[in-house]
Structure formats: structure tokens, C-alpha cells
Design an enzyme around this catalytic site. Structure first.
Site, PDB file in Angstrom:
ATOM      1  N   LYS A  56     117.657  -8.887  20.203  1.00 27.45           N
ATOM      2  CA  LYS A  56     117.536  -7.424  20.188  1.00 27.45           C
ATOM      3  C   LYS A  56     116.588  -7.035  19.069  1.00 27.45           C
ATOM      4  O   LYS A  56     116.528  -7.710  18.039  1.00 27.45           O
ATOM      5  CB  LYS A  56     118.899  -6.775  19.928  1.00 27.45           C
ATOM      6  CG  LYS A  56     118.938  -5.322  20.314  1.00 27.45           C
ATOM      7  CD  LYS A  56     118.995  -5.209  21.810  1.00 27.45           C
ATOM      8  CE  LYS A  56     119.384  -3.856  22.309  1.00 27.45           C
ATOM      9  NZ  LYS A  56     119.805  -3.950  23.724  1.00 27.45           N
TER      10      LYS A  56
HETATM   11  N1  GLU Z   1     117.663  -3.011  26.813  1.00 31.91           N
HETATM   12  C1  GLU Z   1     118.269  -3.471  28.027  1.00 31.91           C
HETATM   13  C2  GLU Z   1     119.652  -4.055  27.753  1.00 31.91           C
HETATM   14  O1  GLU Z   1     120.277  -3.753  26.774  1.00 31.91           O
HETATM   15  C3  GLU Z   1     117.356  -4.399  28.806  1.00 31.91           C
HETATM   16  C4  GLU Z   1     116.970  -5.666  28.096  1.00 31.91           C
HETATM   17  C5  GLU Z   1     115.891  -6.457  28.804  1.00 31.91           C
HETATM   18  O2  GLU Z   1     115.483  -6.090  29.887  1.00 31.91           O
HETATM   19  O3  GLU Z   1     115.464  -7.460  28.212  1.00 31.91           O
HETATM   20  O4  GLU Z   1     120.175  -4.780  28.550  1.00 31.91           O
END
Ligand code: GLU
Length: 413
Positions: free
Chosen positions: A100
């Protein structure tokens, strides 16, 4: 203090008797970056904001996870959310790990030019630690396809043209059709699979199901629209400015059409609806409550006000651990975030696959594959939970087992 994974993961380690030699590798992140992002603001003055990228686990594939711009972002947040991505990608069986990113800045306080600069500084700062087979960012709160285009461009200027460095890109730059709607749609598909399981008739088959949506960003808007199109009564919606309640059901397409240009819900004219506070959809009388904004909006202090029998976790971590335990002890079905909002990362995976093969699926194909994967994962979670079991625990058990199995197979000579 000894390293610890999230409470939900620690509980799964205990249930599954995961030995410390494996659990310890999941209790801390593989790598954590804190970076300084200086940029010249529109007023000509230098500003500095702080960015983070936490790469939790890559035992099942490259690190994967979104990048959020939000004023409350700190390293602890990003750590928890990176770990959550490890479980999410494992649960829906994608060949990815978990990561993240975050920048502690309010994107609404920045001009478009300033947001672009922050995105470029971010990729310059973390660039050496990411790559299309190493770590692949995507949109999250406060970022979107435009942000991804800037990340792609900044990365490609240094490393050569590389569209697979991000997912959630504009379609014109190799993004996937269906990516924008994927998280909201996936949440409704998971919900319908649970409704079938508990013997509730879906609206498309004549059932009457009401839903309240708290948060009207990418997840909330698309989930509300998807629910409306499928015949649900969307009885409440809200964004940060406030919201609307109508027991007869709100006309979501009309509301969304009126919101172009970044309008807030509070300023709209919604005939027949009652204005409500931003938090209120969590408390209304509805079959399903969908928290789709910030984390930890339902905690020990307000959990008693939540009366819906089903909570669909569109946001990441919208319930604290305590609140979740209270709700489940009351017989509430909590459809956990790592399942309910996995649609986004699933279509991110499809985007990455299409990019690797230099092809583009049409939207119907993307959505059919998304629906199939979410429904299959939901059925697995329901099976694992057994009659009346906690879906959250079942989902964690499935995810943890997959990650630990990958570690066992890869060895560590
Ligand atoms: N931000 C989204 C999540 O929390 C998508 C993450 C992604 O597509 O890598 O799942």
C-alpha cells in the site's frame, strides 16, 4: 513490543496453528519506505509532503496495492492496509502479494498541477523499489486514473516506457475497460451471492432489498448505481458533505448525473428525499449497510446504532475489530472487506494480464470474469464458514492458509 500482525490475522494464525517461523514473516513488512516529496506550489513556494510505500508480502507474486492521498495517512495506516492487501489478493487467488502507498496530503487542497507534481515526486522517490514484476501501484482514496497516468509517465521517463508499472490507468494508456466500476460492482456481486445463500430473493428475481450507502466516491457511487440497476431500493446515500434518505428509494442515475463537475450531495435538489448527516446511512433501517468511505467508521462507540442485518464492507477496514465482534454476536452478517471490495484489484490483475499480452478484452468479458471470480470466492468463504459462521474469520483462514502454503512451497534455504 513484539511484532504483531492485525488482530484478525493473529486470530487466524492461532486457529490454523501457523508456526512462528511463518507467522513472523507476516508480522512485519518486507520493506517500508518513508519519503520526502518536495514540490513548488502554485504560489511559487516550496512545500514538502511525506509519502509512504509499505510492501508487506510477495510470496504469492509481485507486491500489489493502491496509493492513497489523504490528510490522515501515516505509516501505521499504510502498514495495516498493506497487510490487508496480502490477504485480499490471496483470498481471490490472484498471483500477487500485498502493498500500500500513501501521501499525507489533502488532495482537495491541491490544484490539478500540484497533484500531478506530488504524484511525480512520489514515483521518483519510490521508483527504485517498484517495477512491473516487483510492485504495481493502483488508485485508492484521493487518487484516480489521471494520477496513474502521471505515475506511468514519471516512471517511464526514467526506466523506458512501461505501462504495466500501474493498474487503474486510463483506457487510452492501456487501462482495462471495467476497472472504474469494478470495486462497486464486485461488492454487489458478493452481496447477491450471500443473499442466495441465506435464502433472500435477489431484486432481479422479484425480491425487495434495501441498501444504504455511506461514502460516495469511486466505490460508493458505482455500488449504488449497480444496486439501483439491479432493482435494489437505495434508501440512503452520503458523502463528506451530508446525504439523502428516501424510504421509497433514491433515483441514483439522476443524482449521479447531477454530480458531474465534482458537486457535493448536499448542494443537490433531490425531490422527495430528506437531508441527513454524512454518518447517518450507517444507522438507517435497511437490509444492507455499505460503508464505502474511510476506515473505522463503525466502532465500539456507535456500533449499537447500527441495525441492518447485513454489513457489506466496501471500504477497507470500515469496522473496528470490536465493532465487528459485537455485530457478529448479534447475528449480523458482515461481508468482509477483503472479499467485498476485491473487485478493484481483480480487474487490476486483468489489466496487468492484458498489458502483458498486448491485448484488450471488451467490457463484457472483463465484467463476466470479475463476476465469476467474486462469486466463486464468496461461495468458498460461505462454505468455509459453515452454517452461521463468521465470514470474516472464514475469509481470513482461506487467505492465510494460501499465503503460508506458498511460503512452505518456496522454502528458504
Ligand atoms: N486500492 C484498491 C484496494 O484497496 C485496489 C488495489 C489494486 O488494484 O491494486 O483494493
Amino acid at each position: 513490543m513484539p511484532a504483531r500482525a492485525s488482530d484478525a490475522a493473529e486470530a487466524a494464525f492461532a486457529r490454523l496453528q501457523v508456526s512462528d517461523e511463518f507467522a513472523d514473516r507476516l508480522r512485519t513488512a518486507h520493506r517500508e519506505l518513508t519519503v520526502q516529496l518536495p514540490f513548488v506550489g502554485d504560489d511559487g513556494r516550496m512545500r514538502v509532503v511525506t509519502g509512504f510505500r509499505v510492501q508487506h508480502s510477495n510470496v504469492r507474486g509481485p507486491f500489489k496495492g493502491g496509493l492513497r492521498f489523504h490528510p490522515t495517512v501515516d505509516l501505521d495506516d499504510v502498514r495495516r492496509l498493506a497487510e490487508l492487501m496480502t490477504w485480499k489478493t490471496a483470498l481471490v487467488d490472484l498471483p500477487f502479494g500485498g502493498a500500500k502507498g500513501g501521501v499525507s496530503v489533502d488532495p482537495r487542497s491541491l490544484s490539478a498541477r500540484e497533484r500531478e507534481l506530488v504524484a511525480r515526486r512520489y514515483i521518483e522517490a519510490i521508483g527504485p523499489a517498484i517495477g512491473p514484476r516487483t510492485d504495481i501501484p493502483a488508485p485508492d482514496m484521493g487518487t484516480d486514473a489521471t494520477t496513474m497516468a502521471h505515475l506511468l509517465d514519471a516512471y517511464s521517463r526514467i526506466h523506458g516506457y512501461e505501462p504495466r508499472i500501474v493498474t487503474g490507468k486510463p483506457v487510452e494508456l492501456g487501462g482495462s475497460l471495467g476497472r472504474t466500476v469494478a470495486t462497486g460492482r464486485g461488492a454487489i456481486v458478493a452481496l447477491e451471492t450471500v443473499l442466495d445463500h441465506v435464502g433472500r430473493t435477489r431484486p432481479s428475481q422479484g425480491g425487495d432489498v434495501t441498501i444504504a450507502v455511506q461514502g460516495f466516491g469511486n466505490v460508493g457511487q458505482h455500488a449504488a448505481l449497480e444496486a439501483h440497476v439491479r432493482g435494489y431500493r437505495v434508501v440512503a446515500i452520503s458523502d463528506v458533505s451530508g446525504g439523502w434518505h428516501d424510504a421509497e428509494g433514491l433515483d441514483i442515475p439522476v443524482i449521479e448525473a447531477a454530480m458531474v463537475g465534482g458537486a457535493e450531495l448536499v448542494g443537490l435538489d433531490v425531490p422527495g428525499a430528506t437531508p441527513i448527516a454524512a454518518i447517518e446511512p450507517l444507522y438507517v433501517d435497511a437490509d444492507v449497510v455499505l460503508p464505502a468511505a474511510l476506515g473505522r467508521v463503525i466502532d465500539a462507540a456507535n456500533v449499537d446504532r447500527v441495525i441492518a442485518p447485513i454489513i457489506l464492507e466496501g471500504a477497507n477496514e470500515p469496522l473496528t475489530e470490536d465493532a465487528c465482534t459485537v455485530l457478529e454476536s448479534r447475528g449480523v452478517t458482515v461481508i468482509p472487506d477483503i472479499l467485498a471490495n476485491a473487485g478493484g484489484v481483480i480487474v487490476s490483475f486483468f489489466e496487468w494480464v492484458q498489458g502483458a499480452n498486448m491485448l484488450a478484452w471488451d467490457e463484457a468479458e472483463v465484467l463476466a470474469r470479475l463476476d465469476a471470480r467474486i462469486a466463486a470466492a464468496t461461495r468458498q468463504v460461505l462454505r468455509q464458514a459453515g452454517e452461521g459462521g463468521s465470514l470474516r474469520e472464514a475469509a481470513m483462514d482461506l487467505a492465510v492458509r494460501r499465503v503460508v502454503r506458498a511460503m512452505e512451497l518456496r522454502g528458504n534455504a
